[in-house]
Design an enzyme around this catalytic site. Structure first.
Site, PDB file in Angstrom:
ATOM      1  N   GLN A 134     -23.729 -32.270  97.808  1.00 19.90           N
ATOM      2  CA  GLN A 134     -22.519 -32.438  96.993  1.00 19.90           C
ATOM      3  C   GLN A 134     -21.535 -33.326  97.726  1.00 19.90           C
ATOM      4  O   GLN A 134     -21.309 -33.162  98.918  1.00 19.90           O
ATOM      5  CB  GLN A 134     -21.846 -31.077  96.724  1.00 19.90           C
ATOM      6  CG  GLN A 134     -20.748 -31.178  95.659  1.00 19.90           C
ATOM      7  CD  GLN A 134     -20.065 -29.849  95.402  1.00 19.90           C
ATOM      8  OE1 GLN A 134     -19.874 -29.038  96.325  1.00 19.90           O
ATOM      9  NE2 GLN A 134     -19.716 -29.613  94.156  1.00 19.90           N
ATOM     10  N   PRO A 264     -20.462 -28.331 107.269  1.00 21.81           N
ATOM     11  CA  PRO A 264     -19.086 -28.790 107.024  1.00 21.81           C
ATOM     12  C   PRO A 264     -18.247 -27.919 106.088  1.00 21.81           C
ATOM     13  O   PRO A 264     -17.047 -28.164 105.958  1.00 21.81           O
ATOM     14  CB  PRO A 264     -19.280 -30.169 106.374  1.00 21.81           C
ATOM     15  CG  PRO A 264     -20.713 -30.492 106.456  1.00 21.81           C
ATOM     16  CD  PRO A 264     -21.451 -29.224 106.678  1.00 21.81           C
ATOM     17  N   TYR A 265     -18.849 -26.953 105.404  1.00 24.20           N
ATOM     18  CA  TYR A 265     -18.077 -26.203 104.407  1.00 24.20           C
ATOM     19  C   TYR A 265     -18.226 -24.693 104.595  1.00 24.20           C
ATOM     20  O   TYR A 265     -19.166 -24.229 105.239  1.00 24.20           O
ATOM     21  CB  TYR A 265     -18.535 -26.604 102.990  1.00 24.20           C
ATOM     22  CG  TYR A 265     -18.349 -28.083 102.739  1.00 24.20           C
ATOM     23  CD1 TYR A 265     -19.443 -28.945 102.723  1.00 24.20           C
ATOM     24  CD2 TYR A 265     -17.079 -28.625 102.600  1.00 24.20           C
ATOM     25  CE1 TYR A 265     -19.278 -30.310 102.538  1.00 24.20           C
ATOM     26  CE2 TYR A 265     -16.909 -29.984 102.419  1.00 24.20           C
ATOM     27  CZ  TYR A 265     -18.010 -30.824 102.393  1.00 24.20           C
ATOM     28  OH  TYR A 265     -17.833 -32.183 102.223  1.00 24.20           O
ATOM     29  N   GLY A 266     -17.310 -23.942 104.004  1.00 28.98           N
ATOM     30  CA  GLY A 266     -17.385 -22.486 104.101  1.00 28.98           C
ATOM     31  C   GLY A 266     -18.636 -21.956 103.445  1.00 28.98           C
ATOM     32  O   GLY A 266     -19.317 -21.063 103.941  1.00 28.98           O
ATOM     33  N   GLY A 267     -18.973 -22.562 102.309  1.00 30.83           N
ATOM     34  CA  GLY A 267     -20.180 -22.172 101.605  1.00 30.83           C
ATOM     35  C   GLY A 267     -20.577 -23.304 100.684  1.00 30.83           C
ATOM     36  O   GLY A 267     -19.773 -24.181 100.373  1.00 30.83           O
ATOM     37  N   GLU A 269     -22.948 -23.701  97.018  1.00 30.76           N
ATOM     38  CA  GLU A 269     -23.565 -22.891  95.966  1.00 30.76           C
ATOM     39  C   GLU A 269     -24.975 -23.335  95.584  1.00 30.76           C
ATOM     40  O   GLU A 269     -25.343 -23.333  94.415  1.00 30.76           O
ATOM     41  CB  GLU A 269     -22.653 -22.898  94.731  1.00 30.76           C
ATOM     42  CG  GLU A 269     -22.454 -24.288  94.078  1.00 30.76           C
ATOM     43  CD  GLU A 269     -21.264 -25.058  94.582  1.00 30.76           C
ATOM     44  OE1 GLU A 269     -20.777 -24.757  95.709  1.00 30.76           O
ATOM     45  OE2 GLU A 269     -20.807 -25.966  93.868  1.00 30.76           O
ATOM     46  N   HIS A 295     -17.179 -16.405  95.846  1.00 28.62           N
ATOM     47  CA  HIS A 295     -17.007 -17.745  95.272  1.00 28.62           C
ATOM     48  C   HIS A 295     -18.359 -18.379  94.979  1.00 28.62           C
ATOM     49  O   HIS A 295     -18.618 -18.867  93.880  1.00 28.62           O
ATOM     50  CB  HIS A 295     -16.210 -18.606  96.258  1.00 28.62           C
ATOM     51  CG  HIS A 295     -15.924 -19.991  95.778  1.00 28.62           C
ATOM     52  ND1 HIS A 295     -14.772 -20.331  95.105  1.00 28.62           N
ATOM     53  CD2 HIS A 295     -16.651 -21.132  95.861  1.00 28.62           C
ATOM     54  CE1 HIS A 295     -14.807 -21.615  94.799  1.00 28.62           C
ATOM     55  NE2 HIS A 295     -15.931 -22.125  95.253  1.00 28.62           N
ATOM     56  N   GLU A 296     -19.245 -18.337  95.974  1.00 32.58           N
ATOM     57  CA  GLU A 296     -20.549 -19.004  95.775  1.00 32.58           C
ATOM     58  C   GLU A 296     -21.383 -18.287  94.720  1.00 32.58           C
ATOM     59  O   GLU A 296     -22.086 -18.911  93.941  1.00 32.58           O
ATOM     60  CB  GLU A 296     -21.292 -19.098  97.108  1.00 32.58           C
ATOM     61  CG  GLU A 296     -20.534 -19.775  98.251  1.00 32.58           C
ATOM     62  CD  GLU A 296     -19.835 -21.084  97.894  1.00 32.58           C
ATOM     63  OE1 GLU A 296     -18.839 -21.421  98.545  1.00 32.58           O
ATOM     64  OE2 GLU A 296     -20.270 -21.759  96.951  1.00 32.58           O
ATOM     65  N   HIS A 299     -20.276 -19.400  91.354  1.00 31.82           N
ATOM     66  CA  HIS A 299     -20.795 -20.725  90.973  1.00 31.82           C
ATOM     67  C   HIS A 299     -22.116 -20.627  90.212  1.00 31.82           C
ATOM     68  O   HIS A 299     -22.501 -21.570  89.518  1.00 31.82           O
ATOM     69  CB  HIS A 299     -21.005 -21.587  92.214  1.00 31.82           C
ATOM     70  CG  HIS A 299     -19.830 -22.454  92.580  1.00 31.82           C
ATOM     71  ND1 HIS A 299     -19.209 -23.312  91.705  1.00 31.82           N
ATOM     72  CD2 HIS A 299     -19.181 -22.604  93.760  1.00 31.82           C
ATOM     73  CE1 HIS A 299     -18.225 -23.935  92.319  1.00 31.82           C
ATOM     74  NE2 HIS A 299     -18.179 -23.534  93.564  1.00 31.82           N
ATOM     75  N   GLU A 318     -14.616 -25.820  89.977  1.00 34.37           N
ATOM     76  CA  GLU A 318     -13.952 -25.042  91.016  1.00 34.37           C
ATOM     77  C   GLU A 318     -12.821 -24.141  90.488  1.00 34.37           C
ATOM     78  O   GLU A 318     -12.648 -23.021  90.970  1.00 34.37           O
ATOM     79  CB  GLU A 318     -13.417 -25.974  92.110  1.00 34.37           C
ATOM     80  CG  GLU A 318     -14.503 -26.765  92.819  1.00 34.37           C
ATOM     81  CD  GLU A 318     -15.577 -25.870  93.472  1.00 34.37           C
ATOM     82  OE1 GLU A 318     -16.659 -26.379  93.770  1.00 34.37           O
ATOM     83  OE2 GLU A 318     -15.330 -24.657  93.665  1.00 34.37           O
ATOM     84  N   ASP A 375     -15.770 -37.727  98.549  1.00 36.82           N
ATOM     85  CA  ASP A 375     -15.449 -37.001  99.782  1.00 36.82           C
ATOM     86  C   ASP A 375     -13.992 -37.205 100.180  1.00 36.82           C
ATOM     87  O   ASP A 375     -13.339 -36.297 100.694  1.00 36.82           O
ATOM     88  CB  ASP A 375     -16.358 -37.467 100.931  1.00 36.82           C
ATOM     89  CG  ASP A 375     -17.769 -36.916 100.800  1.00 36.82           C
ATOM     90  OD1 ASP A 375     -18.695 -37.527 101.373  1.00 36.82           O
ATOM     91  OD2 ASP A 375     -17.945 -35.893 100.114  1.00 36.82           O
ATOM     92  N   TYR A 383      -9.398 -26.623  93.018  1.00 40.77           N
ATOM     93  CA  TYR A 383      -9.582 -25.171  93.165  1.00 40.77           C
ATOM     94  C   TYR A 383      -8.331 -24.421  92.714  1.00 40.77           C
ATOM     95  O   TYR A 383      -8.373 -23.563  91.831  1.00 40.77           O
ATOM     96  CB  TYR A 383      -9.859 -24.811  94.623  1.00 40.77           C
ATOM     97  CG  TYR A 383     -11.130 -25.356  95.202  1.00 40.77           C
ATOM     98  CD1 TYR A 383     -11.230 -26.677  95.600  1.00 40.77           C
ATOM     99  CD2 TYR A 383     -12.249 -24.552  95.320  1.00 40.77           C
ATOM    100  CE1 TYR A 383     -12.410 -27.184  96.124  1.00 40.77           C
ATOM    101  CE2 TYR A 383     -13.429 -25.043  95.855  1.00 40.77           C
ATOM    102  CZ  TYR A 383     -13.497 -26.362  96.240  1.00 40.77           C
ATOM    103  OH  TYR A 383     -14.669 -26.864  96.746  1.00 40.77           O
ATOM    104  N   LYS A 531     -12.619 -27.625 106.676  1.00 38.44           N
ATOM    105  CA  LYS A 531     -11.374 -26.898 106.365  1.00 38.44           C
ATOM    106  C   LYS A 531     -10.584 -26.605 107.631  1.00 38.44           C
ATOM    107  O   LYS A 531      -9.360 -26.546 107.621  1.00 38.44           O
ATOM    108  CB  LYS A 531     -11.731 -25.583 105.664  1.00 38.44           C
ATOM    109  CG  LYS A 531     -10.533 -24.707 105.312  1.00 38.44           C
ATOM    110  CD  LYS A 531     -10.989 -23.434 104.625  1.00 38.44           C
ATOM    111  CE  LYS A 531      -9.796 -22.590 104.202  1.00 38.44           C
ATOM    112  NZ  LYS A 531     -10.235 -21.332 103.542  1.00 38.44           N
TER     113      LYS A 531
END
Ligand SMILES: CC/C=C\C/C=C\C[C@@H](O)/C=C/C=C/C=C\[C@@H](O)CCCC(=O)O
Ligand SMILES: [Zn+2]
Length: 583
Positions: A134, A264-267, A269, A295-296, A299, A318, A375, A383, A531
């Site tokens: 993504q 690179p991301y918290g989660g 999906e 959250h995931e 999704h 989001e 990006d 969000y 983040k």
């Protein structure tokens, strides 16, 4: 102008219905080599020319229904990659299918992939590969129609060294020794639910798994798997809560993969296999970090089942997912919990607006991405401004139960398709046909371009503010930071929570507490979650006295960073991006 400003692919003349991948993971050369076989449906008569998205792919050959097809690679775009034009040796009519096979090899600097040396893993013994597609990086891994407006099923077989395990965003379909090489294993995967290319995901590493529910396993290197199983033990409860709210879970399996710290991301999906950062592992002390898993999971309905047609409508993915995530929190915790999380989100929105600048078009709910790298456009705006709009509509339409029924109906109406904001809005007015007079009073233009003020319930936030005031009073009596914590346990709890640690270190550097600068740079480099990493580097860079130190530390770590992280931090620090991103 293309129907999708982020894709060169010919989505108006044909659509991918199925993708078959046969890939060999080569850790020595750091490439994927093999073939992508696309089943395409013609949308027009006399169809004979198509364009696919690629980035840094070496195209070896192309065939159509087994016959050789000619192809040309266009010029490379700054962020959209290189169009691959294919000429079929015949033409087909509208509604007919053609099977196009592309033999290719990825580049060691593919932006979708991060190749880790054994030293960069927890186990220190085996290499590791993971993908992040993504928004527009799948094209560096697979020649495809890399647009969320196209949804297809996929089947894959992936050959890896026999000491490693491969997993993908699909249901596992067995594994066997590679008939070409007894030192390798072929893993097979089936994804029967049509999905967009950005949700194709692959991992290869020394992975183990534990069952955590009737349809869930947790995967990671063996060093994390026990803690991850404990951390995510409420997954099935979350899935059932989400199903009660949004309808049946159609993806079958729901596994969680805990990646190395550079993710690179918290989660992310990815269907059947949510990717999660290890910064979520906090010894079960703070269930609020598990909102990332909520959250995931959410999704699975909003984003993966109903998908934004282009990245300009990312808020549909989001905003609705944050809304559903917080409705799960409301069901499992309380309404005050939902309000508290909403307030935290509002602060994140303000941070994003301050970073972009209040007049930046990227603070629009539906920004134009013509000539804009997704990006670079990514922030909390889709969000939290998206959530705020849905929360505002909830208040107008009759409360959470009423509006959640609309969201469930919206999911059922548009399941398995890709939608635009206009389609969402038209359905909103259709669904609430008896309240159109109220909807017409909404300042839609303002909502799409400037966040309206939302008043959330402050019950839980007030408790936090009271605690901080107490600390300030104590601080006035005893000097030094240690006064905040009467015992080491509190320091341990404080520092175990990555969200708190990040905000504390950002405040310390913003307050020019020089001793904390190396601590902030340590957090910015020991994990790679954008983040945390980008704002911490940006904060040290802003502290004039330490600007050069920020750049020095970044350059020292760039080679080991994820290519997207390295590129975005380089832009934040105004550092020339390395010619070959990711190395
Ligand atoms: C208006 C922006 C349009 C498109 C941006 C889409 C994708 C941007 C690309 O950078 C990928 C983002 C992936 C995000 C994955 C997970 C997030 O939901 C959570 C990120 C924040 C966190 O680390 O928790
Ligand atoms: Zn999301």
């Amino acid at each position: 102008m293309s129907a999708d400003p982020c894709s060169f692919s010919s989505i108006n003349s044909c659509l991918t219905k199925h993708l078959n991948l046969c890939l060999n993971v080569d850790f020595t050369k750091r490439v994927l080599k093999g073939r992508a076989t696309l089943t395409l449906e013609a949308l027009e008569d006399r169809f004979s020319v198509l364009t696919l998205d690629t980035r840094d792919l070496k195209i070896i050959s192309v065939s159509a229904n087994g016959q050789e097809a000619s192809f040309t690679l266009g010029s490379k775009h700054s962020f959209k990659g290189t169009p691959l034009e294919i000429r079929l040796p015949f033409d087909i009519s509208r509604g007919q299918h053609v099977i196009v096979e592309v033999k290719y090899e990825t580049s060691p600097s593919a932006t979708a992939l991060q190749w880790l040396t054994p030293e960069q893993t927890a186990g220190k013994k085996y290499p590791y590969l993971f993908s992040q597609c993504q928004a527009h990086h799948c094209r560096s891994m697979v020649p495809c129609q890399d647009s969320p407006s196209v949804k297809h099923t996929y089947y894959a077989q992936v050959s890896v060294p026999k000491d490693l395990v491969a997993v993908m965003s699909a249901v596992r379909d067995g594994h066997e020794m590679d008939p070409q090489d007894s030192e390798r294993i072929v893993y097979r995967f089936r994804q029967p639910v049509p999905m967009p290319s950005y949700l194709i995901a692959i991992v290869a590493g020394a992975l183990e798994s534990r069952e955590i529910g009737p349809r869930s396993r947790v995967w990671s290197e063996k060093e994390f798997v026990h803690q991850a199983a404990s951390e995510f033990s409420e997954t099935e409860q979350m899935l059932q809560t989400a199903e009660k709210l949004a309808g049946p879970y159609v993806w079958g399996q729901y596994d969680i993969l805990v990646l190395p710290p550079s993710f690179p991301y918290g989660g992310m999906e990815n269907p059947c296999l949510t990717f999660a950062t290890p910064t979520l592992l906090c010894l079960n002390l703070y269930s609020c970090l598990h909102q990332v898993i909520a959250h995931e999971i959410s999704h699975s309905w909003t984003g993966n089942l109903v998908t934004n047609k282009t990245w300009e409508h990312f808020w549909l993915n989001e905003g609705h997912t944050v809304y559903l995530e917080r409705m799960i929190g409301r069901s499992m915790e309380s309404e005050q919990f939902r309000q508290f999380k909403a307030m935290g989100g509002w602060k994140d929105l303000q941070d994003s607006v301050n970073t972009f600048g209040p007049n930046s078009p990227l603070t629009n709910l539906v920004p134009s991405l013509q000539d804009v790298d997704p990006d670079d456009a990514f922030s909390s705006v889709p969000y939290e401004k998206g959530f705020a709009l849905l929360y505002h509509l909830e208040e107008l339409m009759g409360g959470p139960e009423v509006f959640m029924e609309f969201v469930k109906s919206y999911i059922q109406m548009f399941a398995y398709s890709s939608v635009t904001t206009d389609q969402w809005k038209n359905y909103l007015f259709t669904y609430f046909k008896d309240k159109v007079d109220i909807l017409n009073k909404v300042d839609w233009n303002a909502w799409m371009y400037t966040p309206c003020v939302i008043m959330y319930d402050t019950t839980l936030a007030d408790a936090c503010i009271a605690l901080s005031q107490k600390w300030i009073k104590v601080r006035s009596v005893v000097t030094g930071p240690e006064c905040l914590f009467s015992d080491t346990d509190n320091i341990f709890f404080f520092y175990m929570n990555s969200e708190i640690r990040f905000r504390w270190l950002r405040l310390c550097v913003r307050s020019k507490w020089e001793e904390m600068v190396p601590v902030a740079l340590k957090m910015a480099t020991e994990q790679g979650r954008l983040k945390f990493t980008r704002p911490l580097f940006r904060e040290v860079y802003t502290f004039e006295k330490y600007r050069e130190e920020a750049v020095r530390v970044f350059l020292a770590h760039r080679a080991a960073m994820h290519p997207v992280t390295a590129g975005l931090v380089a832009k934040a620090l105004k550092v020339e991006q390395s010619q070959s991103t990711g190395v």
